[in-house]
Design a protein around this motif. Structure first.
Motif: not given
Ligand code: AMP
Length: 305
Positions: A93-97, A141-159
């Protein structure tokens, strides 16, 4: 965003309801997975407070500390705003914030990992295979940063919950969700492909409080640390023939070296030592084989180095 706004307004409400005093304030989750182990840690550390006050604030009787019971998702905001000086929060939660609060200590509970998983029959093996796919998560936020840092383009579906059912509902091709045993993934026909973030409960501080009230903050941190250190160790007591000491000593590193006490019966000694809790079961048969008898394994309440 909405969560942040809610956290801010509840932080303000607390400020209005409970006038600020000189007492330090520690924000703790008021329910959920982290609440019970957090309260157990505080009680084991010797803090005396009445849990019936859990609805908002508990007054610690034996030190100058108030415990604020807030939503798990609000802890970071309370500490960042200075409404609380300290907080117990999941690392995820800290990282996500995205708020960079000083981390004082890992608390050894709430252990889990944010992991990516796909349906069992999906051809995906590694993170890179998710290129161009939809990933459902309550940690966007965490997921998008993780894939972004690896140059992998994903579409995030926030739930906000029930992330594990998203692939079955056709909402996503993969999920990134908190996993501890992995049984929820199995129950939902999902297979993990890799970890995004390991997580456990942390003690965090407001930077200003850490600066201005360093001694008080360190005092509370030490109380918690002594319990966390004690939980991972056991106190062993045993009797043995004196001439087996060298052999037994090699098995017992202890905190420094084992204590050796002569017994009334000639040629016998008692040995006391501290060992890692995880090592005990492996150690017992080896101690017996080396001549130890009457072995006692005792819990340790606190360890202060
Ligand atoms: P709560 O939503 O109040 O029950 O608390 C959730 C927090 O508990 C998460 O943010 C994690 O830090 C922690 N946690 C530990 N294990 C798990 C798990 N298996 N699933 C979800 N949260 C977990």
């Amino acid at each position: 965003m909405t969560d942040t706004v809610t956290a801010r307004s509840s932080a303000r409400a607390v400020e209005r309801a409970i006038p600020r005093t000189d007492r330090l304030r520690l924000a703790v989750p008021n329910k959920g997975r982290l609440q019970e182990p957090a309260l157990r840690l505080l009680h084991d550390a010797g803090l005396v407070f009445d849990e019936h006050d859990r609805s908002l604030v508990a007054h610690v009787e034996n030190i100058d500390l108030d415990i604020l019971f807030v939503r798990t998702n609000d802890v970071v905001e309370f500490v960042a705003d200075g409404v609380a000086d300290l907080g117990i929060v999941g690392e995820d939660l800290l990282v996500e914030s995205g708020v960079d609060l000083p981390r004082l200590r890992s608390l050894g509970f709430g252990l889990c990992r944010l992991a990516a998983a796909v349906p069992n029959d999906a051809p995906v093996q590694a993170f890179g295979d998710l290129q161009g796919r939809r990933v459902a998560t309550s940690h966007p936020n965490t997921t998008s940063a993780f894939f972004g840092a690896r140059g992998i383009d994903v579409q995030i579906v926030p739930l906000s919950g029930a992330v594990e059912v998203a692939p079955r509902l056709g909402l996503a091709d993969a999920i990134v969700d908190l996993v501890s045993t992995g049984s929820t993934l199995v129950m939902n026909g999902l297979r993990p492909i890799g970890d995004v973030l390991p997580s456990q409960a942390l003690l965090v501080a407001n930077p200003d409080a850490l600066d201005r009230r360093a001694a008080e903050v360190a005092g509370i941190d030490t109380m918690l640390q002594s319990v966390i250190a004690a939980r991972s160790q056991k106190y062993l007591m045993m009797n043995a023939p004196a001439d087996r000491l060298a052999e037994l000593e090699r098995l017992l590193p202890g905190l420094e070296s084992p204590s050796v006490i002569p017994l009334a019966h000639g040629g016998m000694i008692a040995i006391h030592s501290v060992v890692g809790a995880d090592d005990v079961w492996d150690l017992l048969p080896r101690l017996k084989a080396a001549g130890a008898s009457g072995i006692l394994v005792l819990p340790i309440e606190k360890v202060i180095p």
